[in-house]
Design an enzyme around this catalytic site. Structure first.
Site, PDB file in Angstrom:
ATOM      1  N   SER A  99     -24.241  -1.944   6.365  1.00 17.14           N
ATOM      2  CA  SER A  99     -24.892  -2.845   5.404  1.00 17.14           C
ATOM      3  C   SER A  99     -25.831  -3.850   6.073  1.00 17.14           C
ATOM      4  CB  SER A  99     -23.835  -3.567   4.567  1.00 17.14           C
ATOM      5  OG  SER A  99     -23.174  -2.633   3.759  1.00 17.14           O
ATOM      6  N   LYS A 128     -11.595  -5.605  -1.796  1.00 16.68           N
ATOM      7  CA  LYS A 128     -12.265  -5.376  -3.084  1.00 16.68           C
ATOM      8  C   LYS A 128     -11.389  -5.729  -4.287  1.00 16.68           C
ATOM      9  CE  LYS A 128     -15.601  -1.853  -1.705  1.00 16.68           C
ATOM     10  NZ  LYS A 128     -16.124  -0.513  -1.925  1.00 16.68           N
ATOM     11  N   ASN A 165     -17.408  -5.517  -5.372  1.00 16.81           N
ATOM     12  CA  ASN A 165     -18.041  -5.231  -4.072  1.00 16.81           C
ATOM     13  C   ASN A 165     -19.263  -6.116  -3.831  1.00 16.81           C
ATOM     14  OD1 ASN A 165     -20.075  -4.018  -5.637  1.00 16.81           O
ATOM     15  ND2 ASN A 165     -20.482  -2.484  -4.064  1.00 16.81           N
ATOM     16  N   ASP A 215     -20.723  -0.113  -6.799  1.00 11.28           N
ATOM     17  CA  ASP A 215     -20.356   1.209  -6.263  1.00 11.28           C
ATOM     18  C   ASP A 215     -20.597   2.306  -7.302  1.00 11.28           C
ATOM     19  OD1 ASP A 215     -19.619   0.517  -3.702  1.00 11.28           O
ATOM     20  OD2 ASP A 215     -17.530   0.099  -4.246  1.00 11.28           O
ATOM     21  N   GLY A 273      -8.450  11.585  -5.740  1.00  8.98           N
ATOM     22  CA  GLY A 273      -8.199  10.220  -5.276  1.00  8.98           C
ATOM     23  C   GLY A 273      -8.086   9.284  -6.463  1.00  8.98           C
ATOM     24  N   ARG A 280      -2.752  12.440  -4.943  1.00 12.41           N
ATOM     25  CA  ARG A 280      -1.517  12.727  -4.196  1.00 12.41           C
ATOM     26  C   ARG A 280      -0.338  12.015  -4.861  1.00 12.41           C
ATOM     27  NH1 ARG A 280      -1.599  10.527   1.861  1.00 12.41           N
ATOM     28  NH2 ARG A 280      -1.826   8.591   0.695  1.00 12.41           N
ATOM     29  N   GLY A 338     -21.835  11.102   0.626  1.00 10.63           N
ATOM     30  CA  GLY A 338     -21.596   9.712   0.224  1.00 10.63           C
ATOM     31  C   GLY A 338     -22.696   8.787   0.714  1.00 10.63           C
TER      32      GLY A 338
HETATM   33  P1  NAP Z   1      -8.187   3.481  -1.238  1.00 12.03           P
HETATM   34  O1  NAP Z   1      -8.291   2.469  -2.339  1.00 12.03           O
HETATM   35  O2  NAP Z   1      -7.240   3.231  -0.110  1.00 12.03           O
HETATM   36  O3  NAP Z   1      -7.788   4.885  -1.948  1.00 12.03           O
HETATM   37  C1  NAP Z   1      -7.660   6.035  -1.203  1.00 12.03           C
HETATM   38  C2  NAP Z   1      -7.239   7.198  -2.111  1.00 12.03           C
HETATM   39  O4  NAP Z   1      -7.228   8.351  -1.292  1.00 12.03           O
HETATM   40  C3  NAP Z   1      -5.853   7.049  -2.714  1.00 12.03           C
HETATM   41  O5  NAP Z   1      -5.847   7.551  -4.014  1.00 12.03           O
HETATM   42  C4  NAP Z   1      -4.986   7.921  -1.803  1.00 12.03           C
HETATM   43  O6  NAP Z   1      -3.954   8.593  -2.482  1.00 12.03           O
HETATM   44  C5  NAP Z   1      -5.960   8.980  -1.363  1.00 12.03           C
HETATM   45  N1  NAP Z   1      -5.588   9.467  -0.023  1.00 12.03           N
HETATM   46  C6  NAP Z   1      -5.598   8.781   1.139  1.00 12.03           C
HETATM   47  N2  NAP Z   1      -5.185   9.576   2.140  1.00 12.03           N
HETATM   48  C7  NAP Z   1      -4.919  10.791   1.602  1.00 12.03           C
HETATM   49  C8  NAP Z   1      -4.468  12.020   2.128  1.00 12.03           C
HETATM   50  N3  NAP Z   1      -4.209  12.172   3.448  1.00 12.03           N
HETATM   51  N4  NAP Z   1      -4.310  13.073   1.287  1.00 12.03           N
HETATM   52  C9  NAP Z   1      -4.552  12.922  -0.026  1.00 12.03           C
HETATM   53  N5  NAP Z   1      -4.989  11.786  -0.598  1.00 12.03           N
HETATM   54  C10 NAP Z   1      -5.159  10.714   0.208  1.00 12.03           C
HETATM   55  O7  NAP Z   1      -9.607   3.746  -0.564  1.00 12.03           O
HETATM   56  P2  NAP Z   1     -11.043   3.580  -1.249  1.00 12.03           P
HETATM   57  O8  NAP Z   1     -11.482   2.162  -1.142  1.00 12.03           O
HETATM   58  O9  NAP Z   1     -11.022   4.227  -2.560  1.00 12.03           O
HETATM   59  O10 NAP Z   1     -11.961   4.384  -0.214  1.00 12.03           O
HETATM   60  C11 NAP Z   1     -11.850   5.785  -0.102  1.00 12.03           C
HETATM   61  C12 NAP Z   1     -13.035   6.330   0.691  1.00 12.03           C
HETATM   62  O11 NAP Z   1     -14.245   6.040  -0.007  1.00 12.03           O
HETATM   63  C13 NAP Z   1     -13.196   5.710   2.077  1.00 12.03           C
HETATM   64  O12 NAP Z   1     -13.507   6.751   2.982  1.00 12.03           O
HETATM   65  C14 NAP Z   1     -14.403   4.781   1.912  1.00 12.03           C
HETATM   66  O13 NAP Z   1     -15.116   4.631   3.125  1.00 12.03           O
HETATM   67  C15 NAP Z   1     -15.218   5.553   0.894  1.00 12.03           C
HETATM   68  N6  NAP Z   1     -16.157   4.729   0.125  1.00 12.03           N
HETATM   69  C16 NAP Z   1     -17.469   5.098   0.151  1.00 12.03           C
HETATM   70  C17 NAP Z   1     -18.367   4.367  -0.561  1.00 12.03           C
HETATM   71  C18 NAP Z   1     -19.827   4.742  -0.503  1.00 12.03           C
HETATM   72  O14 NAP Z   1     -20.658   3.906  -0.869  1.00 12.03           O
HETATM   73  N7  NAP Z   1     -20.172   5.933  -0.092  1.00 12.03           N
HETATM   74  C19 NAP Z   1     -17.974   3.264  -1.331  1.00 12.03           C
HETATM   75  C20 NAP Z   1     -16.615   2.941  -1.356  1.00 12.03           C
HETATM   76  C21 NAP Z   1     -15.714   3.685  -0.621  1.00 12.03           C
HETATM   77  P3  NAP Z   1      -2.558   7.853  -2.873  1.00 12.03           P
HETATM   78  O15 NAP Z   1      -2.862   7.151  -4.166  1.00 12.03           O
HETATM   79  O16 NAP Z   1      -1.622   8.970  -3.002  1.00 12.03           O
HETATM   80  O17 NAP Z   1      -2.250   6.919  -1.740  1.00 12.03           O
END
Ligand code: NAP
Length: 378
Positions: free
Chosen positions: A128, A175, A196, A211, A234, A258, A342
């Site tokens: 960023s 967040k 965000n 987002d 997710g 999951r 992404g």
């Molecule tokens: P988060 O709130 O921690 O949520 C992660 C989700 O992924 C949860 O539902 C979790 O499942 C699932 N998960 C994690 N590990 C897993 C595994 N080994 N197998 C299956 N499911 C799994 O994270 P978040 O903030 O949503 O971020 C997720 C991703 O999005 C990150 O990589 C982040 O960098 C990316 N992101 C990208 C952008 C962009 O602008 N491109 C913006 C925001 C986020 P459970 O519910 O079962 O724990």
């Protein structure tokens, strides 16, 4: 080796250098023509898949002694310069020069410089600052954007107010935590359940969420959202923004997660269907969207779902942008799916933030090029 032999070899090198120089200029001329074509057709200068294809055929044709990694290093530089040449074509007629797309290191911070930043932990890896500072410099805005690694979130917010910070991005793990700590959140952030973007003003700290804008822009490069079915893997913060964006644009969503409790809660909040991750192969749709961190650098060889079954989707998108092309996208592309990284989501959430803070049109292409360039090097 005698001195004569050395001189002969040096002459050989000079002859080869002259040939290389001629070929590089020929390549640049063709690149310029492609740039002009892209401007006419309103196409993006940056084309990650084309660049990936170039690396792939170079590796195939390379007979050494240069190693594949060395060839890639040389051609990354050549392609980076090609992009600048093509950007020059797209900027001709505008007041900005190609060089001004790079962060101006001579920029002088003064008492009037507006302060922006990102709060999270960790933040060292964040793209960023590069993206927003590129935009500030390009539009001659006297502002700077800094990364703040935060341990104490309420303390950081008090400090930012006291220091007259104008705006901030919020990233992991704050967040959701930030919801109860700021003066106001808009309906979008309330529905998504995450903030965000912060704007600091006389009425205190306002929070919103951009987002979802990034997610929608990214998915719309693949297929129209309205009337199509999206299987979203997710149920975390990213998933909530993605589901908000898709349902708001008239798309159908099946949440696959999951942990069942979290997945069902998200599905219920947006009136969608739910399936446990263990049953992914019995679920179908037009587009699969990964919102989990599975496949993110450094564990880039992992996939959130098995590769069999990917061919049933028209398109596959990933919210991960490091690597630019995850294993999921590679496998999906190999089965004939349209794919989106992404990277687009990331850039467009930032573009939206920039417009909120400055009320100016963000220089999208240059923000995108700066981030793409940096990510291509990692
Ligand atoms: P988060 O709130 O921690 O949520 C992660 C989700 O992924 C949860 O539902 C979790 O499942 C699932 N998960 C994690 N590990 C897993 C595994 N080994 N197998 C299956 N499911 C799994 O994270 P978040 O903030 O949503 O971020 C997720 C991703 O999005 C990150 O990589 C982040 O960098 C990316 N992101 C990208 C952008 C962009 O602008 N491109 C913006 C925001 C986020 P459970 O519910 O079962 O724990």
């Amino acid at each position: 080796m005698s001195k004569d032999s050395l001189n002969r070899l040096r002459q050989d090198i000079e002859t080869l250098d002259r040939k290389l120089l001629r070929l590089l200029n020929e390549r640049a001329a063709v690149s310029l023509q492609i740039g002009e074509f892209k401007v006419r057709e309103c196409l993006d200068v940056r084309d990650p898949w084309r660049e990936q294809a170039v690396f792939e055929y170079l590796t195939r044709y390379n007979k050494g002694p240069l190693k594949a990694g060395e060839i890639e290093e040389i051609f990354r530089k050549i392609m980076s310069i090609s992009r600048k040449i093509q950007s020059a074509a797209s900027l001709s007629g505008s007041k900005h020069s190609v060089e001004s797309a790079d962060v101006d290191t001579s920029f002088a911070v003064t008492g009037k410089t507006a302060l922006y930043g990102i709060i999270g932990n960790p933040v060292a890896q964040s793209m960023s600052p590069l993206m927003h500072n590129t935009a500030f410099r390009l539009l001659d805005i006297n502002a700077i954007y800094l990364p703040f690694e935060v341990e104490d979130l309420p303390g950081a917010l008090t400090g930012m107010k006291a220091l007259n910070v104008k705006g901030a991005s919020v990233t992991h793990p704050f967040k959701r935590q930030i919801l109860g700590l700021i003066d106001d959140i808009d309906d979008t952030a309330a529905k998504i359940g995450a903030v965000n973007t912060l704007s600091f003003g006389k009425d205190g700290i306002q929070g919103t969420n951009t987002d979802w804008v990034g997610a929608v822009r990214c998915l719309e490069t693949l297929l129209p959202i309205e009337g199509h079915t999206f299987v979203v893997i997710g149920a975390g913060g990213a998933a909530r923004a993605v589901v908000f964006g898709i349902t708001g644009k008239g798309g159908n969503v099946i949440v696959v997660n999951r942990s069942e409790e979290k997945g069902r809660a998200l599905a219920e909040a947006f009136d969608c269907a739910f399936a446990p991750l263990s049953e992914i192969e019995s679920v179908g749709g037009d587009c699969l969207v990964n919102t989990t961190p599975v496949g993110m650098y450094p564990k880039a060889d992992e996939m959130p779902v098995p590769k069999r079954g990917l061919g049933a989707y028209k398109a596959v998108a990933d919210v991960i942008y490091n690597p630019l092309e995850t294993m999921l996208l590679k496998e999906a592309k190999a089965t004939g799916c349209q794919v989106a990284s992404g990277f687009h989501m990331f850039v467009y959430q930032g573009v939206e933030q920039f417009s909120i803070w400055t009320a100016r049109m963000a220089p999208v292409k240059e923000m995108e090029a700066a981030v793409y360039e940096r990510l291509s090097r990692t």
